[in-house]
Design an enzyme around this catalytic site. Structure first.
Site, mmCIF file in Angstrom:
data_model
loop_
_atom_site.group_PDB
_atom_site.id
_atom_site.type_symbol
_atom_site.label_atom_id
_atom_site.label_comp_id
_atom_site.label_asym_id
_atom_site.label_seq_id
_atom_site.Cartn_x
_atom_site.Cartn_y
_atom_site.Cartn_z
ATOM 1 N N HIS A 12 -21.809 47.752 4.959
ATOM 2 C CA HIS A 12 -23.068 48.491 4.826
ATOM 3 C C HIS A 12 -24.253 47.788 5.480
ATOM 4 C CE1 HIS A 12 -21.157 50.603 1.097
ATOM 5 N NE2 HIS A 12 -20.727 51.089 2.242
ATOM 6 N N ASN B 112 -21.788 44.517 0.135
ATOM 7 C CA ASN B 112 -23.086 43.889 -0.094
ATOM 8 C C ASN B 112 -23.789 43.572 1.221
ATOM 9 O OD1 ASN B 112 -22.420 43.995 -2.808
ATOM 10 N ND2 ASN B 112 -21.639 41.904 -2.857
ATOM 11 N N VAL B 113 -25.106 43.607 1.186
ATOM 12 C CA VAL B 113 -25.893 43.324 2.388
ATOM 13 C C VAL B 113 -26.495 41.924 2.348
ATOM 14 C CG1 VAL B 113 -26.394 45.749 2.840
ATOM 15 C CG2 VAL B 113 -27.952 44.447 1.385
ATOM 16 N N ASP B 114 -26.169 41.148 1.309
ATOM 17 C CA ASP B 114 -26.625 39.760 1.246
ATOM 18 C C ASP B 114 -25.698 38.864 2.066
ATOM 19 O OD1 ASP B 114 -24.432 38.598 -0.487
ATOM 20 O OD2 ASP B 114 -25.215 40.055 -1.929
ATOM 21 N N TYR C 106 -37.059 47.073 1.878
ATOM 22 C CA TYR C 106 -36.095 46.080 2.359
ATOM 23 C C TYR C 106 -36.726 44.706 2.548
ATOM 24 C CZ TYR C 106 -32.792 49.841 2.646
ATOM 25 O OH TYR C 106 -31.958 50.876 2.292
#
Length: 229
Positions: A105, A88-90, A54
């Site tokens: 998420h 999305n995690v952005d 990550y």
């Protein structure tokens, strides 16, 4: 009162910004088995590997920018009430200017305590073993791993239930529970499905636009403005 446009976005939304979609045809994430880097069990077995995975994703985030599709959705707030629900995690939606974004998420730029899931803080540098919360517990990525509950699911359902229009962008809608969200919009809600390789076809209230996000979102918005005003 402005019409409410609800937008569901997946990996295809950010791929044109240079964000990799993680998982390739072999089901590997950047060469790792998903069970190694995206499960609580994987973190317990090899926390350094997971943190490094990550950290690399987080570093990459500072090398990319929102694309035209992100910017077009942000500008849509001038005409409509817009709620974005992303897998999305952005943070590209936020950087583009969207003001109402739910991350199903988790988020790369946040971490949380391994002892208290509600102890969340912003984080922009590498996360390593020894980085702890105020109570001394190791911090972990604020990411929903496989097998974990999706805490933002109910708020997302509530939003979908109030949709006048639904846009689905860059997601196969194969990953549950997120894939079930489209079934919570009111009956006969106009749905625009944008993906270069759609797995579904257009039918009465569903319009499929088989284009990537940067061109497909613009086309969908034009259709929405023409039909809804």
């Amino acid at each position: 009162m402005k019409k409410h446009v609800v937008v569901l976005t997946g990996a295809g939304m950010s791929v044109e910004s240079g964000i990799k979609t993680f998982r390739d045809a072999n089901g590997l994430w950047e060469g790792h088995d998903v069970m190694e880097v995206a499960t609580p069990e994987g973190f317990r077995a090899n926390p350094e590997l997971v943190l490094d995975f990550y950290n690399q994703r987080r570093r990459q985030l500072f090398e990319v920018n929102p694309n035209k599709a992100h910017l077009d959705l942000a500008a849509l707030e001038n005409e409509f009430k817009v709620s974005i629900i992303t897998q999305n995690v952005d943070d590209l939606h936020e950087r583009a200017g969207s003001s109402n974004v739910i991350h199903l998420h988790g988020e790369l730029l946040k971490v949380r305590s391994t002892h208290d899931a509600l102890d969340i803080q912003k984080w922009t540098s590498d996360l390593v073993l020894g980085d702890t919360c105020k109570k001394g517990h190791q911090l972990r990525p604020h990411i929903v791993w496989f097998g974990e509950e999706v805490p933002m699911m109910q708020p997302a359902i509530n939003i979908c239930e109030t949709a006048h229009i639904l846009m689905i962008i860059g997601t196969s809608m194969q990953v549950y529970p997120a894939a079930g969200l489209m079934h919570y919009v009111p009956n006969n809600t106009p749905i625009y499905f944008i993906d270069p390789k759609p797995a579904i076809e257009s039918k009465h209230n569903l319009t499929v636009i088989d284009k990537p996000a940067t061109t497909g979102v613009k086309e969908a918005i034009q259709k929405i403005i023409t039909t809804v005003g």
